[in-house]
Motif scaffolding. Structure first.
Motif, PDB file in Angstrom:
ATOM      1  N   GLY A 146       0.527   1.268   1.360  1.00  0.00           N
ATOM      2  CA  GLY A 146       0.089   2.357   2.217  1.00  0.00           C
ATOM      3  C   GLY A 146       1.186   3.375   2.420  1.00  0.00           C
ATOM      4  N   THR A 147       0.902   4.373   3.219  1.00  0.00           N
ATOM      5  CA  THR A 147       1.877   5.428   3.480  1.00  0.00           C
ATOM      6  C   THR A 147       3.003   4.959   4.404  1.00  0.00           C
ATOM      7  N   GLU A 148       2.798   3.829   5.098  1.00  0.00           N
ATOM      8  CA  GLU A 148       3.808   3.323   6.024  1.00  0.00           C
ATOM      9  C   GLU A 148       4.370   1.957   5.632  1.00  0.00           C
ATOM     10  N   ARG A 149       3.528   1.074   5.130  1.00  0.00           N
ATOM     11  CA  ARG A 149       3.943  -0.284   4.800  1.00  0.00           C
ATOM     12  C   ARG A 149       3.178  -0.750   3.561  1.00  0.00           C
ATOM     13  N   SER A 150       3.674  -1.827   2.957  1.00  0.00           N
ATOM     14  CA  SER A 150       2.950  -2.579   1.938  1.00  0.00           C
ATOM     15  C   SER A 150       2.740  -3.998   2.462  1.00  0.00           C
ATOM     16  N   VAL A 151       1.698  -4.663   1.983  1.00  0.00           N
ATOM     17  CA  VAL A 151       1.485  -6.074   2.311  1.00  0.00           C
ATOM     18  C   VAL A 151       1.105  -6.801   1.029  1.00  0.00           C
ATOM     19  N   ARG A 152       1.592  -8.047   0.897  1.00  0.00           N
ATOM     20  CA  ARG A 152       1.303  -8.845  -0.293  1.00  0.00           C
ATOM     21  C   ARG A 152       0.945 -10.268   0.125  1.00  0.00           C
ATOM     22  N   PHE A 153      -0.195 -10.744  -0.381  1.00  0.00           N
ATOM     23  CA  PHE A 153      -0.637 -12.126  -0.180  1.00  0.00           C
ATOM     24  C   PHE A 153      -0.723 -12.804  -1.538  1.00  0.00           C
TER      25      PHE A 153
END
Length: 372
Positions: A261-268
């Motif tokens: 995203g424009t602010e953070r990334s997330v990975r599962f």
């Protein structure tokens, strides 16, 4: 003065079609949900009796009709080709159904199942169970709450190795039993469902390539794909790259989803389900499952530090489906409409691979039926 007592609802009577690996998974989850496991039918009456005894189910019976007569809800765990016809027969008998994915091997058959469930007024669910990992819910909450910002891109994969060798085979390899798609319908559907569930965005169009590595397996011709690569456009313009393979050495069940995203990334990563990576321009984090964490919603069955995995997610899914039978509402439960959605995405991927062109996926109104 009258007395009132709060009585627990009677245990649901659960029946099963099919006696293989998935029936074992479903039956364990049904038992954990405190159902009464009453009947199982398999490919032959003798196989039904043997599988029922092996799985601790009360009776092995002859066919779908007998399972329906004895059950309140039926788990359909048979080969893909049988899903639609068996589910429609159960719905006509007024039974609730949990049908293994794919819900059907064609869009028209999946639509017929949705119509039948609507007409019967009963509940139907499809086990896209990765929705029920607590860390998936954490990721979803980070997107929904705006922490991630606007979704820009997604990278995902679902990799296995159980069909790596030419001698490896299974009924799913046969398109007559498994349908026109194998790798994508079997595991790619999970990946796409997870993408849409976590991001809240829909896949709008796909450009796909497929590959069948071995023209024969076990002396039989192979017409279904081993590998699929997809570039997808989401409904907000975000782009996704997705890789699906049943021939990735060392990957037993490598489902991964990374959202940028424009602010953070997330990975599962499903092979490490206790972890969630949260990326930032500075100060990235590896966050462990916490029952008090965002989005857990009671999914954690054990305290932090006590690992949870696939069967736990499946158990949570079945408990949610059973609650739905009793009238509880859930915005996370994957229903027959989600099974229809998966059929549409699969059909678009196959069409794109055949035509080597971008193919749009209709995002139809949730109340659409086969007749209007």
């Amino acid at each position: 003065m009258s007395e009132t007592t709060d009585q627990a609802p009677a245990a649901l009577r659960a029946g099963f079609l099919g006696g293989g690996f998935m029936a074992a998974v479903h039956s364990r989850a049904a038992r954990a949900a405190r159902a009464r496991l009453v009947a199982l039918a398999s490919s032959t009456p003798d196989r039904g009796v043997a599988a029922a005894a092996e799985l601790g189910i009360e009776r092995g019976v002859a066919d779908v009709t007998e399972v329906a007569e004895l059950s309140d809800i039926v788990h359909v765990c048979t080969p893909n080709r049988d899903h639609a016809a068996q589910t429609i027969a159960l719905l006509a008998a007024g039974r609730h159904v949990i049908c293994e994915k794919p819900l059907a091997t064609t869009v028209s058959d999946a639509l017929a199942v949705v119509d039948a469930a609507d007409a019967a007024g009963v509940a139907g669910a499809v086990p896209f169970v990765y929705r029920y990992h607590p860390q998936v819910r954490h990721a979803r909450e980070l997107v929904r709450s705006g922490v991630v910002g606007t979704v820009l891109s997604v990278e995902g994969a679902y990799l296995q190795d159980w069909l790596l060798r030419e001698t490896d085979s299974n009924w799913r390899v046969d398109s007559a039993a498994g349908g026109a798609s194998r790798a994508f319908a079997d595991i790619g559907s999970h990946l796409c469902d997870l993408l849409e569930f976590v991001t809240g965005r829909r896949i709008r169009a796909v450009s796909a390539r497929t590959r069948t590595v071995f023209p024969e397996r076990g002396g039989q011709p192979v017409t279904t794909e081993d590998l699929v690569a997809v570039v997808a456009e989401l409904d907000n313009g975000a782009l996704a790259t997705l890789l699906v393979s049943q021939m990735a050495p060392g990957r037993k069940n490598g489902l991964t989803l990374e959202v940028h995203g424009t602010e953070r990334s997330v990975r599962f990563a499903q092979e490490r389900p206790e972890e969630l990576w949260i990326g930032a321009l500075t100060g990235s984090q590896l966050v462990l499952r916490d029952p008090e964490g965002p989005g857990d919603d009671g999914l954690s069955l054990v305290p932090a530090g006590h690992p949870m995995g696939y069967q736990d997610a499946f158990t949570a899914f079945v408990a949610d489906a059973y609650a739905g039978v009793r009238g509880a509402a859930s915005d996370a439960l994957p229903t027959f409409r989600d099974g229809l959605r998966a059929a549409r995405v699969t059909a678009a991927v196959l069409e794109s691979a055949l035509t080597r062109a971008w193919v749009s996926i209709p995002d139809v109104d949730e109340k659409e039926t086969q007749h209007g």
